[in-house]
Design a protein around this motif. Structure first.
Motif, short mmCIF file in Angstrom:
data_model
loop_
_atom_site.label_atom_id
_atom_site.label_comp_id
_atom_site.label_asym_id
_atom_site.label_seq_id
_atom_site.Cartn_x
_atom_site.Cartn_y
_atom_site.Cartn_z
N LEU A 44 -5.41 1.06 1.65
CA LEU A 44 -4.51 0.14 0.97
C LEU A 44 -4.85 0.12 -0.52
O LEU A 44 -5.71 -0.63 -0.97
CB LEU A 44 -4.64 -1.28 1.55
CG LEU A 44 -3.73 -2.36 0.94
CD1 LEU A 44 -2.27 -1.98 1.05
CD2 LEU A 44 -3.98 -3.72 1.60
N THR A 98 -3.46 -1.06 -3.49
CA THR A 98 -2.41 -2.05 -3.70
C THR A 98 -1.63 -1.84 -4.98
O THR A 98 -2.20 -1.74 -6.07
CB THR A 98 -3.01 -3.46 -3.71
OG1 THR A 98 -3.86 -3.62 -2.57
CG2 THR A 98 -1.92 -4.51 -3.66
N ASP A 99 -0.32 -1.81 -4.85
CA ASP A 99 0.59 -1.84 -5.99
C ASP A 99 0.68 -3.30 -6.45
O ASP A 99 1.11 -4.17 -5.68
CB ASP A 99 1.97 -1.33 -5.56
CG ASP A 99 2.96 -1.29 -6.71
OD1 ASP A 99 2.69 -1.90 -7.76
OD2 ASP A 99 4.03 -0.67 -6.54
N SER A 157 3.64 -5.64 -5.69
CA SER A 157 3.92 -6.14 -4.33
C SER A 157 3.09 -7.37 -3.99
O SER A 157 3.23 -7.91 -2.88
CB SER A 157 3.63 -5.02 -3.32
OG SER A 157 2.24 -4.75 -3.24
N LYS A 158 2.26 -7.87 -4.90
CA LYS A 158 1.37 -8.97 -4.57
C LYS A 158 1.95 -10.33 -4.94
O LYS A 158 1.38 -11.36 -4.59
CB LYS A 158 0.03 -8.79 -5.28
CG LYS A 158 -0.71 -7.54 -4.85
CD LYS A 158 -1.99 -7.35 -5.61
CE LYS A 158 -3.03 -8.38 -5.25
NZ LYS A 158 -4.34 -8.08 -5.86
N GLU A 214 2.42 -10.59 -0.18
CA GLU A 214 2.35 -9.41 0.67
C GLU A 214 1.89 -8.22 -0.16
O GLU A 214 2.04 -8.19 -1.38
CB GLU A 214 3.71 -9.15 1.29
CG GLU A 214 4.20 -10.33 2.14
CD GLU A 214 5.50 -10.04 2.86
OE1 GLU A 214 6.15 -9.05 2.49
OE2 GLU A 214 5.85 -10.80 3.76
N LYS A 215 1.32 -7.24 0.50
CA LYS A 215 0.75 -6.09 -0.19
C LYS A 215 1.38 -4.80 0.32
O LYS A 215 1.61 -4.66 1.51
CB LYS A 215 -0.77 -6.04 0.00
CG LYS A 215 -1.52 -7.24 -0.55
CD LYS A 215 -3.01 -7.10 -0.31
CE LYS A 215 -3.76 -8.32 -0.82
NZ LYS A 215 -5.22 -8.20 -0.57
N CYS A 216 1.59 -3.88 -0.60
CA CYS A 216 2.12 -2.57 -0.25
C CYS A 216 1.31 -1.52 -0.99
O CYS A 216 1.06 -1.66 -2.19
CB CYS A 216 3.60 -2.47 -0.63
SG CYS A 216 4.37 -0.89 -0.18
N SER A 217 0.88 -0.50 -0.31
CA SER A 217 0.01 0.50 -0.90
C SER A 217 0.80 1.49 -1.75
O SER A 217 1.94 1.84 -1.44
CB SER A 217 -0.74 1.26 0.20
OG SER A 217 -1.55 2.28 -0.36
N SER A 251 1.94 -12.73 6.51
CA SER A 251 2.38 -11.72 5.55
C SER A 251 2.45 -10.37 6.24
O SER A 251 1.88 -10.17 7.32
CB SER A 251 1.42 -11.64 4.37
OG SER A 251 1.38 -12.84 3.64
N TYR A 296 1.52 -6.42 5.44
CA TYR A 296 0.82 -5.47 4.59
C TYR A 296 1.24 -4.06 5.01
O TYR A 296 1.27 -3.75 6.20
CB TYR A 296 -0.69 -5.59 4.72
CG TYR A 296 -1.30 -6.84 4.13
CD1 TYR A 296 -0.51 -7.86 3.60
CD2 TYR A 296 -2.68 -7.00 4.09
CE1 TYR A 296 -1.08 -9.00 3.07
CE2 TYR A 296 -3.26 -8.14 3.57
CZ TYR A 296 -2.46 -9.14 3.07
OH TYR A 296 -3.02 -10.28 2.54
N ALA A 300 -9.32 -1.51 0.24
CA ALA A 300 -9.43 -2.88 0.71
C ALA A 300 -10.56 -2.99 1.73
O ALA A 300 -10.91 -2.02 2.40
CB ALA A 300 -8.11 -3.34 1.34
#
Length: 251
Positions: free
Chosen positions: A17, A19-20, A23-24, A28-31, A85, A87, A139
């Motif tokens: 992950l 993280t971009d 997206s936080k 929520e988190k998006c890789s 959330s 992820y 992460a």
């Protein structure tokens, strides 16, 4: 210096992950699709690091197909209790990394520890042992594993492909690693236009990143012998982590 100041290793795991930051904002988190320079630098520091030097990531080779997987997560809320959330992780990842180290010129107090052969030998042994500290792929919940490899050997999923990933975070310049006068005593974020050529990502060095922004003022961390630093001779003495003799009988 009679040995090459270059290390190569493979790092892999079930999930990653990177993280971009965009997206936080919603919790929520998006890789990102590929690892950031800062994430690979952190992995390399987990293998072996001292404040005497700074790791520079030269190249990263993407070995597996880029695949993602979303999971429902119940993170802890700052106000108490749990939230819900999603992820989005990368899954089944493997990267081959080539890196070298340079002296941290901001650490004149550690100048007596600038022995390239010593640090190179220790770094190679730490790769063989899987790193000095736990390896995480972006992460804490994404456990990674490290082993020695030859950077160019084997077949990668993108060896015949050229891809562009747009503007993404390169890393953060902390006060104790700052080179530019206007960034000393500050924390600075760097961005770059990420490109992959024939499956290999060639990272620019931190000072070559032109997209930069100072985040805030920050102080340089102090390393005090006997308090938060075990000293310059922590690996001396010939034990299994130190300068033991190699197969050729040399130290």
């Amino acid at each position: 210096m009679d040995k090459p100041n270059i290390i190569e290793y493979s790092v892999f795991g079930r999930y990653a992950l990177f993280t971009d930051p965009l997206s936080k904002t919603g919790g929520e988190k998006c890789s990102y699709q590929i690892p950031t320079y800062q994430a690979l630098k952190g992995i390399t520091e987990s293998i072996y690091w001292k404040p005497t030097f700074i790791w520079v990531i030269d190249e990263c080779r993407v070995m597996n197909l880029i695949q993602s997987e979303s999971k429902g997560i119940r993170p802890i809320k700052y106000s108490g209790g749990n939230d819900l959330s999603y992820y989005t992780y990368l899954r089944n990842v493997e990267y081959r990394v080539r890196a070298h180290f340079v002296w941290n010129e901001n650490r004149e107090d550690l100048a007596s520890d600038r022995n390239e052969n010593k640090h190179y030998d220790i770094a190679k042994r730490m790769i063989e042992r899987g790193g000095r500290r736990d390896i995480f792929l972006g992460a804490r919940e994404c456990q990674g594993y490290v082993e020695p490899c030859s950077f160019d050997e084997g077949k990668g999923a993108y060896d015949d492909a050229d891809l562009s990933f747009g503007i993404m975070v390169h890393g953060i310049t902390y006060p104790d690693e700052a080179v530019r006068e206007e960034e000393k005593g500050k924390m600075t974020v760097r961005l770059w236009n990420a490109q992959m050529r024939k499956g290999v990502i060639c990272f620019p060095e931190p000072e070559q990143c032109e997209i930069r922004r100072v985040l805030r003022d920050a102080g340089q961390k102090s390393f005090l012998s006997g308090q938060n630093f075990s000293g310059l001779n922590e690996f001396e003495g010939g034990d299994r982590f130190g300068m033991v003799k190699d197969l050729g009988g040399n130290v």
